[in-house]
Scaffold this active site. Structure first.
Site, PDB file in Angstrom:
ATOM      1  N   ARG A  42      -5.643  -0.906   5.072  1.00 10.60           N
ATOM      2  CA  ARG A  42      -5.309  -1.714   4.123  1.00 10.60           C
ATOM      3  C   ARG A  42      -6.490  -2.334   3.851  1.00 10.60           C
ATOM      4  O   ARG A  42      -6.675  -2.670   2.638  1.00 10.60           O
ATOM      5  CB  ARG A  42      -4.463  -2.685   4.725  1.00 10.60           C
ATOM      6  CG  ARG A  42      -3.933  -3.604   3.520  1.00 10.60           C
ATOM      7  CD  ARG A  42      -2.691  -4.589   4.178  1.00 10.60           C
ATOM      8  NE  ARG A  42      -2.252  -5.321   3.145  1.00 10.60           N
ATOM      9  CZ  ARG A  42      -2.377  -6.875   3.073  1.00 10.60           C
ATOM     10  NH1 ARG A  42      -3.238  -7.413   3.898  1.00 10.60           N
ATOM     11  NH2 ARG A  42      -1.718  -7.350   2.038  1.00 10.60           N
ATOM     12  N   ILE A  68      -2.398  -7.919  -3.491  1.00 10.07           N
ATOM     13  CA  ILE A  68      -1.707  -7.089  -2.570  1.00 10.07           C
ATOM     14  C   ILE A  68      -0.588  -7.664  -1.982  1.00 10.07           C
ATOM     15  O   ILE A  68      -0.959  -8.480  -1.269  1.00 10.07           O
ATOM     16  CB  ILE A  68      -3.027  -6.380  -1.868  1.00 10.07           C
ATOM     17  CG1 ILE A  68      -2.522  -5.436  -0.755  1.00 10.07           C
ATOM     18  CG2 ILE A  68      -3.716  -7.613  -1.108  1.00 10.07           C
ATOM     19  CD1 ILE A  68      -3.598  -4.382  -0.054  1.00 10.07           C
ATOM     20  N   SER A  69       0.433  -6.900  -1.814  1.00 12.98           N
ATOM     21  CA  SER A  69       1.605  -7.443  -1.194  1.00 12.98           C
ATOM     22  C   SER A  69       1.437  -7.666   0.285  1.00 12.98           C
ATOM     23  O   SER A  69       0.573  -6.898   0.927  1.00 12.98           O
ATOM     24  CB  SER A  69       2.749  -6.673  -1.205  1.00 12.98           C
ATOM     25  OG  SER A  69       3.230  -6.706  -2.748  1.00 12.98           O
ATOM     26  N   GLN A  70       2.071  -8.676   0.953  1.00 12.91           N
ATOM     27  CA  GLN A  70       1.897  -8.619   2.434  1.00 12.91           C
ATOM     28  C   GLN A  70       2.394  -7.395   3.038  1.00 12.91           C
ATOM     29  O   GLN A  70       3.400  -6.959   2.691  1.00 12.91           O
ATOM     30  CB  GLN A  70       2.732 -10.061   2.906  1.00 12.91           C
ATOM     31  CG  GLN A  70       4.132  -9.877   2.824  1.00 12.91           C
ATOM     32  CD  GLN A  70       4.969 -10.963   3.429  1.00 12.91           C
ATOM     33  OE1 GLN A  70       5.219 -11.966   2.364  1.00 12.91           O
ATOM     34  NE2 GLN A  70       5.124 -11.097   4.626  1.00 12.91           N
TER      35      GLN A  70
END
Length: 219
Positions: A42, A68-70
């Site tokens: 990530r 950016i999504s968790q």
């Protein structure tokens, strides 16, 4: 694998293992999804200034008022998409950083990903190339239109929140196909899974979420 991708210290595999353990504790059970999250770096999808926080369970800014999504949400939405089998052809609306794209590309045969912000799309493309993920097609377009040319899709995942599911996306879903998306406005949003039958749509409302809004147009 070079050191930038492999990671060291706060971007190392051990840090990813802790992230995956947290996601499992939060209820994600699909081991294929969890294994893919473990193997996907990530930190290369975030700006260098945020790399040390890449494996925290939190969204992070990626520029252009996007995030950016968790990790939990990425895992949860992917699990919902795959719950009844592995779709062959998936549309992703909102490439963003490319992280969700990378996770999907390791789990399904073909990913079609659309993004309205061109510089984000180009940065995501480079990250996917660095990971040698070659089963992704990308288009710079208004995400609310979907990608009719390659539809209908076995699955659609939307990484920004419309106030209601876009009609074009519902129409581009195959019978038996699944659409996973956040729905709502700035005050309240919920995660939904919509399954298309021959003549109707079954809507499941799952849990509260927070996403940036799904905007029309291109930038």
């Amino acid at each position: 694998m070079n050191q930038r991708i492999q990671g060291i210290g706060m971007t190392s595999r051990r840090t990813r293992e802790r992230m995956v353990a947290r996601i499992r504790e939060q209820g994600v059970r699909n081991e294929l999804v969890l294994d893919t999250m473990l193997e996907t770096p990530r930190h290369i999808f975030v700006e260098e200034a945020f790399a040390s926080r890449a494996y925290d369970d939190t969204p992070l800014p990626i520029g252009f008022n996007q995030t950016i999504s968790q990790p939990y949400i990425v895992a949860r939405m992917t699990e919902l998409l795959l719950e009844h089998g592995s779709p062959q052809k998936v549309l992703e609306v909102g490439t963003g950083s490319g992280y969700q794209t990378a996770v999907l590309a390791q789990l399904v045969k073909l990913v079609y990903s659309v993004e309205r912000i061109y510089p984000l799309q180009q940065r995501a493309r480079r990250c996917l190339q660095d990971l040698h993920l070659r089963n992704v097609r990308m288009k710079h377009t208004d995400g609310t239109w979907g990608w009719e040319e390659y539809g209908p899709f076995d699955g659609i995942i939307v990484t920004a929140a419309p106030e209601e599911p876009p009609k074009a996306l519902l129409e581009q879903l195959k019978p038996g196909g699944v659409l996973v998306l956040p729905v709502g406005d700035a005050r309240a949003q919920v995660l939904q899974r919509i399954t298309r039958s021959e003549n109707d749509y079954e809507v499941e409302t799952l849990e509260p979420v927070i996403f940036v809004p799904l905007l029309d147009g291109v930038a």
